[in-house]
Design an enzyme around this catalytic site. Structure first.
Site, PDB file in Angstrom:
ATOM      1  N   ALA A  83       2.699   7.186  -0.282  1.00  0.00           N
ATOM      2  CA  ALA A  83       1.514   7.426  -1.110  1.00  0.00           C
ATOM      3  C   ALA A  83       1.630   6.486  -2.307  1.00  0.00           C
ATOM      4  CB  ALA A  83       1.444   8.877  -1.556  1.00  0.00           C
ATOM      5  N   LEU A  86      -2.492   2.211  -3.489  1.00  0.00           N
ATOM      6  CA  LEU A  86      -3.088   0.870  -3.632  1.00  0.00           C
ATOM      7  C   LEU A  86      -2.713   0.182  -4.947  1.00  0.00           C
ATOM      8  CD1 LEU A  86      -6.692   1.111  -2.106  1.00  0.00           C
ATOM      9  CD2 LEU A  86      -4.659   0.052  -1.139  1.00  0.00           C
ATOM     10  N   ASN A 140     -10.476  -3.026   4.100  1.00  0.00           N
ATOM     11  CA  ASN A 140      -9.784  -1.737   4.230  1.00  0.00           C
ATOM     12  C   ASN A 140     -10.782  -0.641   3.873  1.00  0.00           C
ATOM     13  OD1 ASN A 140      -8.164   0.479   4.045  1.00  0.00           O
ATOM     14  ND2 ASN A 140      -6.800  -0.329   2.467  1.00  0.00           N
ATOM     15  N   CYS A 143     -10.456   4.170   2.760  1.00  0.00           N
ATOM     16  CA  CYS A 143     -10.358   4.534   1.339  1.00  0.00           C
ATOM     17  C   CYS A 143     -11.406   5.597   1.020  1.00  0.00           C
ATOM     18  CB  CYS A 143     -10.695   3.338   0.447  1.00  0.00           C
ATOM     19  SG  CYS A 143      -9.798   1.866   0.795  1.00  0.00           S
ATOM     20  N   LYS A 178     -10.825  -2.505   8.874  1.00  0.00           N
ATOM     21  CA  LYS A 178      -9.585  -1.777   9.131  1.00  0.00           C
ATOM     22  C   LYS A 178      -9.866  -0.277   9.138  1.00  0.00           C
ATOM     23  CE  LYS A 178      -4.770  -1.348   8.225  1.00  0.00           C
ATOM     24  NZ  LYS A 178      -3.625  -1.929   7.560  1.00  0.00           N
ATOM     25  N   THR A 206      -2.631   3.945   8.428  1.00  0.00           N
ATOM     26  CA  THR A 206      -1.710   5.083   8.557  1.00  0.00           C
ATOM     27  C   THR A 206      -2.464   6.376   8.888  1.00  0.00           C
ATOM     28  OG1 THR A 206      -1.900   5.334   6.177  1.00  0.00           O
ATOM     29  CG2 THR A 206       0.031   4.164   6.984  1.00  0.00           C
ATOM     30  N   GLY A 258       3.596   0.759  14.116  1.00  0.00           N
ATOM     31  CA  GLY A 258       4.902   1.030  14.707  1.00  0.00           C
ATOM     32  C   GLY A 258       5.528  -0.117  15.476  1.00  0.00           C
TER      33      GLY A 258
END
Ligand SMILES: Cc1cc2nc3c(=O)[nH]c(=O)nc-3n(C[C@H](O)[C@H](O)[C@H](O)COP(=O)(O)O)c2cc1C
Length: 324
Positions: A83, A86, A140, A143, A178, A206, A258
């Site tokens: 966490a 950003l 991204n 968010c 993303k 994630t 991963g």
């Protein structure tokens, strides 16, 4: 001897590792995952960055951010929770200080932007527009949208389309949306992004997770919840790439989640990814990405494959022959 790293002997110089990622030519399909490569300077102490296909930079926001209070990372079985919030120097400082240095390393740079509203995405797109050092843009959208009760943009189709359309109307480089895997139908979100002008998708960010310290009874992260990354999430990422490929056809995709070994990369490519990002693995081994580049070339060589592109989307889904 801990310092005597095993040398990777390339037996695979006859293999074509080059890929076309939505119009951007990469010398190989291995890229860095946003936020897992710092500014790049730290990593350049370990290896020549031009060995990578591209560097995907840490997401930048309009204003600098200090991120969330510690503890911001926790190890989990097969993965890691973070966490960070950003933390970044802000788009203007990144454009002035980090980007020119990165671009001078001879590796294509994929910038990453993160906004809290559609208008912030529009302003960020204006800041990066026309910059010759930016080969492509990752948006991204995993968010929170402050104009929509903090619901993550990429959790629903309309905010996804609005954020992506705001960016694609302004920039003229390829745009990759993303996406978060924390949705019911990732193909529908991917489709909304492509319809809004995205060149391709970056899959996945994630997964939202949480861990508790049973002695203190407190969450292990100060923010309570955080993003789960690492080997534990790879099957989720492979599934996402497969579902999007099945629904949308051969859209350019960066597979993320991963990746630790050359076989992980091959798995993503078979599912339909054009490029594959290395993220959390870099924290354990700073040389993970270039070692994987060499490993993928060796794998192709050993399997008699001349060209990584020839494997893309060649997943076999027909009936299995029983007894073999
Ligand atoms: C410490 C950390 C910071 C991250 N920061 C960002 C970020 O700024 N922007 C973004 O799009 N993804 C970010 N991510 C997500 C990664 O880019 C990637 O999607 C995710 O970690 C899954 O890949 P991995 O399992 O290989 O790490 C971050 C991940 C980690 C672990």
């Amino acid at each position: 001897m801990p310092w005597a790293r095993r040398a990777v002997v390339s037996t695979a110089s006859d293999v074509d590792m080059g890929v076309d990622l939505g119009g951007v030519r990469l010398r190989n399909p291995i890229v860095t995952a946003s936020g897992c490569f710092a500014s790049g300077r730290e990593m350049a102490r370990f290896f020549d960055l031009s060995r990578l296909g591209a560097v995907v930079a840490k997401s930048v926001t309009l204003e600098p951010r200090n991120g969330l209070p510690p503890p911001r990372m926790a190890e989990t079985a097969g993965g890691m929770l973070n966490a960070i919030g950003l933390q970044n120097p802000g788009v203007d400082a990144w454009l002035a200080k980090d980007l020119p240095w990165l671009a001078a390393q001879g590796v294509p740079v994929i910038a990453s932007i993160a906004g809290r509203s559609v208008d912030e995405y529009r302003q960020l797109a204006e800041r990066v527009r026309g910059n010759p050092d930016i080969a492509a843009l990752e948006v991204n959208i995993s968010c929170p949208n402050v104009e929509d009760r903090g619901i993550v943009f990429a959790c629903r189709t309309e905010p996804t389309a609005a954020a992506i359309a705001a960016v694609t109307a302004i920039v003229d480089v390829p745009v990759f949306a993303k996406l978060t895997p924390d949705v019911t139908d990732i193909a529908a979100i991917a489709s909304a992004a492509v319809d809004a002008g995205a060149t391709g998708l970056s899959l996945i960010n994630t997964l939202l997770g949480m861990a508790i310290d049973v002695e203190t009874r407190r969450p292990k992260l100060a923010a309570a919840t955080g993003g789960l990354s690492g080997p534990a999430i790879k099957p989720v990422a492979i599934r996402a790439v497969h579902q999007v490929r099945s629904a949308l056809g051969p859209v350019p995709m960066i597979g993320i989640g991963g990746v630790r070994t050359p076989e992980d990369v091959i798995e993503f490519v078979l599912a339909g990814a054009t490029a594959v990002a290395v993220g959390t693995a870099t924290f354990a081994n700073p040389l993970a990405a270039p070692e994987i580049v060499d490993g993928v070339a060796a794998w192709l060589h050993q399997h008699g494959e001349r060209d990584i592109g020839g494997l893309r989307g060649t997943l076999v889904t027909g009936e299995r022959t029983v007894g073999r």
